[in-house]
Scaffold this active site. Structure first.
Site, PDB file in Angstrom:
ATOM      1  N   ARG A  79      11.795  -5.400   4.764  1.00  0.00           N
ATOM      2  CA  ARG A  79      11.563  -3.958   4.513  1.00  0.00           C
ATOM      3  C   ARG A  79      12.549  -3.091   5.277  1.00  0.00           C
ATOM      4  NH1 ARG A  79       5.751  -1.533   5.398  1.00  0.00           N
ATOM      5  NH2 ARG A  79       5.973  -2.549   7.403  1.00  0.00           N
TER       6      ARG A  79
ATOM      7  N   ARG B 165      -0.128  -8.671  13.404  1.00  0.00           N
ATOM      8  CA  ARG B 165      -0.737  -7.676  12.517  1.00  0.00           C
ATOM      9  C   ARG B 165      -1.607  -8.345  11.452  1.00  0.00           C
ATOM     10  NH1 ARG B 165       4.438  -5.057  10.573  1.00  0.00           N
ATOM     11  NH2 ARG B 165       3.154  -3.847   9.160  1.00  0.00           N
TER      12      ARG B 165
ATOM     13  N   LYS C 200       0.837  -1.222   0.000  1.00  0.00           N
ATOM     14  CA  LYS C 200       0.000   0.000   0.000  1.00  0.00           C
ATOM     15  C   LYS C 200       0.865   1.264   0.000  1.00  0.00           C
ATOM     16  CE  LYS C 200      -2.055  -0.985   3.895  1.00  0.00           C
ATOM     17  NZ  LYS C 200      -1.322  -2.224   4.244  1.00  0.00           N
TER      18      LYS C 200
ATOM     19  N   ARG D 184      -9.594   1.405   8.678  1.00  0.00           N
ATOM     20  CA  ARG D 184      -9.157   0.062   9.055  1.00  0.00           C
ATOM     21  C   ARG D 184     -10.206  -0.675   9.860  1.00  0.00           C
ATOM     22  NH1 ARG D 184      -3.282   0.767   8.805  1.00  0.00           N
ATOM     23  NH2 ARG D 184      -2.236  -1.127   9.411  1.00  0.00           N
TER      24      ARG D 184
ATOM     25  N   ARG E 169      11.497  -1.204  10.761  1.00  0.00           N
ATOM     26  CA  ARG E 169      10.435  -0.800  11.691  1.00  0.00           C
ATOM     27  C   ARG E 169      10.349  -1.777  12.858  1.00  0.00           C
ATOM     28  NH1 ARG E 169       5.112   0.592   8.142  1.00  0.00           N
ATOM     29  NH2 ARG E 169       4.176  -0.693   9.763  1.00  0.00           N
TER      30      ARG E 169
END
Ligand code: AP5
Length: 219
Positions: free
Chosen positions: A130, A174, A16, A91, A163
């Protein structure tokens, strides 16, 4: 002029942020990521940040009231008048209802819901590799999208960091939270003409081409 508000919907790590940053540039609209806004609040030690920090670290969602308030304030800024590209918002059904109401109050509605879809195995591979620029928020990956100089952002020279919530146990949490609280939004938007299912598989350029086509279709 009717404002153009677009939503990226999809699981954590589906792409996203990567795609929303590109589409924002192409359409010259602000990229509004509630995750980025919350991380900035945590870093600044603001009241919102203090409420959000532990929840984000654990992979849980931050409360609807906080999120709706920060989005409402963001939409009042002048650069949002032509529309924004939402990434990670809404969300929950409650947030989606609130967004419809906020936009309706200004005679606006959602222009496109871009639902990115990808299988869980690939999502985990993307999230665990990431790296994000600590200065400008540009998104990299240790294998799929590497910077020219190791650990340094190509765009601004900032340090690339992992992160806190990209650890395996938090990633699993998550994904479970997404299924329980956010996936119901697929049915919520599914029958609207603005809804578009886009495969998140393959190269980022190919995914972006699909998104641009979808935005043209929904108008
Ligand atoms: P948030 O920051 O929104 O995180 P998220 O939804 O979990 O999404 P991600 O940022 O992890 O993934 P993405 O889909 O943007 O993927 P990306 O493009 O980076 O939220 C974080 C937390 O904040 C939440 O857990 C919650 O606590 C809180 N929060 C935020 N909004 C909230 C809300 N509305 N309500 C309540 N709480 C909220 O890509 C991932 C990786 O894949 C990157 O390394 C990238 O380079 C790579 N990649 C991307 N596309 C491709 C491709 N096509 N091929 C190969 N690699 C690719």
């Amino acid at each position: 002029m009717v404002a153009k508000h677009l939503i990226f919907l999809g699981a954590p790590g589906v792409g996203k942020g990567t795609q929303a940053q590109r589409l924002a540039k192409l359409m010259d609209l602000p990229h509004v990521s509630t995750g980025d806004m919350l991380r900035a609040s945590v870093q600044s030690g603001s009241e919102v940040g203090l409420c959000a920090a532990a929840l984000m670290e654990s992979g849980a969602l931050v409360g609807d009231e906080i999120i709706i308030r920060i989005v409402e304030e963001r939409l009042l800024l002048e650069d949002a008048s032509a529309g924004v590209i939402f990434d990670g918002f809404p969300r929950t059904i409650h947030q989606a209802d609130a967004l419809d109401n906020l936009l309706a109050a200004h005679g606006d509605k959602i222009g496109a819901v871009l639902h990115l879809d990808l299988d869980d195995e690939e999502i985990v591979a993307r999230l665990s590799g990431r790296r994000v620029c600590s200065e400008c928020g540009a998104i990299y990956h240790i294998r799929y999208h590497t910077p020219t100089v190791y650990g340094i952002c190509d765009l601004c020279g900032g340090a690339l960091l992992q992160r806190d919530d990209d650890q395996p146990a938090v990633i699993r949490k998550r994904l479970a939270v997404y299924q329980a609280e956010t996936a119901p939004l697929i049915a919520y938007y599914h029958d609207r003409p603005a809804y578009h299912l886009v495969s998140g598989e393959g190269e980022a350029d190919d995914v972006f081409s699909r998104i641009v086509k979808a935005v043209e279709v929904v108008g």
